[in-house]
Design a protein around this motif. Sequence first.
Motif, PDB file in Angstrom:
ATOM      1  N   GLU A  63       1.033  -1.038  -0.213  1.00 24.20           N
ATOM      2  CA  GLU A  63       0.302  -0.083   0.450  1.00 24.20           C
ATOM      3  C   GLU A  63       0.559   1.533  -0.236  1.00 24.20           C
ATOM      4  N   ALA A  64       1.699   1.030   1.114  1.00 21.17           N
ATOM      5  CA  ALA A  64       2.720   2.469   1.220  1.00 21.17           C
ATOM      6  C   ALA A  64       3.571   2.292  -0.525  1.00 21.17           C
ATOM      7  N   PHE A  65       4.144   0.794  -1.243  1.00 25.40           N
ATOM      8  CA  PHE A  65       4.946   1.242  -2.205  1.00 25.40           C
ATOM      9  C   PHE A  65       3.400   1.837  -3.310  1.00 25.40           C
ATOM     10  N   LEU A  66       2.378   1.243  -3.263  1.00 25.05           N
ATOM     11  CA  LEU A  66       1.792   2.338  -4.262  1.00 25.05           C
ATOM     12  C   LEU A  66       1.166   3.670  -4.682  1.00 25.05           C
ATOM     13  N   GLU A  67       1.813   3.954  -2.791  1.00 28.46           N
ATOM     14  CA  GLU A  67       1.068   5.472  -2.631  1.00 28.46           C
ATOM     15  C   GLU A  67       2.463   6.161  -3.119  1.00 28.46           C
ATOM     16  N   LEU A  91       3.000   6.452  -7.269  1.00 31.14           N
ATOM     17  CA  LEU A  91       1.880   7.190  -7.946  1.00 31.14           C
ATOM     18  C   LEU A  91       1.937   8.501  -7.505  1.00 31.14           C
ATOM     19  N   GLU A  92       2.806   8.904  -6.270  1.00 33.99           N
ATOM     20  CA  GLU A  92       3.375  10.303  -6.342  1.00 33.99           C
ATOM     21  C   GLU A  92       4.920  10.929  -6.950  1.00 33.99           C
ATOM     22  N   ARG A  93       5.638   9.692  -7.128  1.00 34.83           N
ATOM     23  CA  ARG A  93       7.447  10.171  -8.172  1.00 34.83           C
ATOM     24  C   ARG A  93       6.430  10.044  -9.665  1.00 34.83           C
ATOM     25  N   ILE A 149      -0.398  -4.544  -9.870  1.00 32.43           N
ATOM     26  CA  ILE A 149      -1.150  -3.849  -8.284  1.00 32.43           C
ATOM     27  C   ILE A 149      -2.409  -4.079  -8.453  1.00 32.43           C
ATOM     28  N   LYS A 150      -3.004  -3.190  -9.947  1.00 32.54           N
ATOM     29  CA  LYS A 150      -4.201  -3.211 -10.383  1.00 32.54           C
ATOM     30  C   LYS A 150      -5.262  -4.326 -10.618  1.00 32.54           C
ATOM     31  N   GLN A 163      -7.652  -0.015  -4.158  1.00 31.11           N
ATOM     32  CA  GLN A 163      -8.979   0.425  -4.815  1.00 31.11           C
ATOM     33  C   GLN A 163      -9.042   2.084  -5.294  1.00 31.11           C
ATOM     34  N   GLU A 164      -9.127   2.590  -4.319  1.00 38.14           N
ATOM     35  CA  GLU A 164      -9.199   4.012  -3.907  1.00 38.14           C
ATOM     36  C   GLU A 164      -8.057   4.642  -4.231  1.00 38.14           C
ATOM     37  N   ARG A 165      -6.708   4.495  -3.514  1.00 37.72           N
ATOM     38  CA  ARG A 165      -5.539   5.138  -4.504  1.00 37.72           C
ATOM     39  C   ARG A 165      -5.439   4.913  -5.695  1.00 37.72           C
ATOM     40  N   LEU A 166      -6.211   4.220  -6.361  1.00 38.65           N
ATOM     41  CA  LEU A 166      -6.130   4.528  -8.277  1.00 38.65           C
ATOM     42  C   LEU A 166      -7.147   5.068  -8.462  1.00 38.65           C
ATOM     43  N   ALA A 167      -8.039   4.793  -7.850  1.00 35.80           N
ATOM     44  CA  ALA A 167      -9.478   5.864  -7.891  1.00 35.80           C
ATOM     45  C   ALA A 167      -9.085   7.513  -8.368  1.00 35.80           C
ATOM     46  N   ALA A 168      -8.202   7.765  -7.064  1.00 35.36           N
ATOM     47  CA  ALA A 168      -7.456   8.695  -6.358  1.00 35.36           C
ATOM     48  C   ALA A 168      -6.540   9.631  -8.076  1.00 35.36           C
ATOM     49  N   PHE A 169      -5.605   8.564  -8.041  1.00 31.83           N
ATOM     50  CA  PHE A 169      -5.026   8.425  -8.937  1.00 31.83           C
ATOM     51  C   PHE A 169      -5.729   8.904 -10.412  1.00 31.83           C
TER      52      PHE A 169
END
Length: 222
Positions: free
Chosen positions: A58-62, A65-67, A110-111, A121-127
Motif C-alpha cells: 500500500e505504501a509502495f503504491l502511494e 503514484l507520487e513519483r 497492483i491493478k 482501489q481508493e488510491r488508484l481511483a484518486a490517481f
Amino acid sequence: MDSSRMSEETIDGIMDATYRALCEHGYAELTMQDIAAKSTKSKGTLHYHFDGKQELLEAFLEHLLERFEERTETVPGETPAERLHAFVDELLSSADDDSATAFRTAMLEIKAQSPYDEAYQERLAAFDQRLRDRIAGFVADGVAAGEFRDDVDPEATGEFLVTVFHGAQTRAAAVDRSPERTKEYVHAYIDEALCADDGGSGGANGDDTDDSAAIGEPEGSR
C-alpha cells in the motif's frame, strides 16, 4: 506503518527494492524476503516498519503514484495544446524505456488486486481522477484560448484520454505491445479533432456527421 524513523533515503531504498521484487516475482509470489533480498535492509527491518506485505505494498503504491505525478508535474510547452501533447508523451512513454516498462508491470500487478482490496482501489481511483483533472485542465485552457474548438467538453475528453492511457498501459504490460502507435493516434486526435483550425466543422475528418469523437465521448454514451 512507522515511517517517522525512516529517512527519505531509506524509504526510497525500500520502495525501489519493492519495485524490482514485484516486477521479478509478481504479486502472488512476492514475499517480504524477496523485497529484503533487493534491499540493503533485512527482512526484520522491513517488518519493523511495516506490519506485512499488504501494508508495504500500500505504501509502495502511494510512493509510485507520487513519483509519477512529480515526474509529470511540469510539462514543456508554450500553449495548452503543446502542454497536452507533452503530457501524452509522458503518459505513453515508449516500451523501450526500461523504467516505463517496469512502471507498467508494477501497476498491472497492483491493478489486478484492486477489485479485492479497498485500499488499492481508493488510491488508484484518486490517481485516475487526478489524471482526468489534469487533462481536462489543459483542454479547458485550450478552449478558453481559442486553440481548441469551443464545443469540446474538457471533462469528457479527459475521461476518454485516461481510458486510452490505461488501456495502452495494460496492453503493453500484458502482451508486450508498445504504446507508440497509440501515442501517434492520440497526437493526431488532438491536432485533428480538438484544434479549432478547421473552424469547428466537425470531427477528425472535418465533417459534421459525429461530434462524439471531438468531445471524447464514445458513440452511444450520450
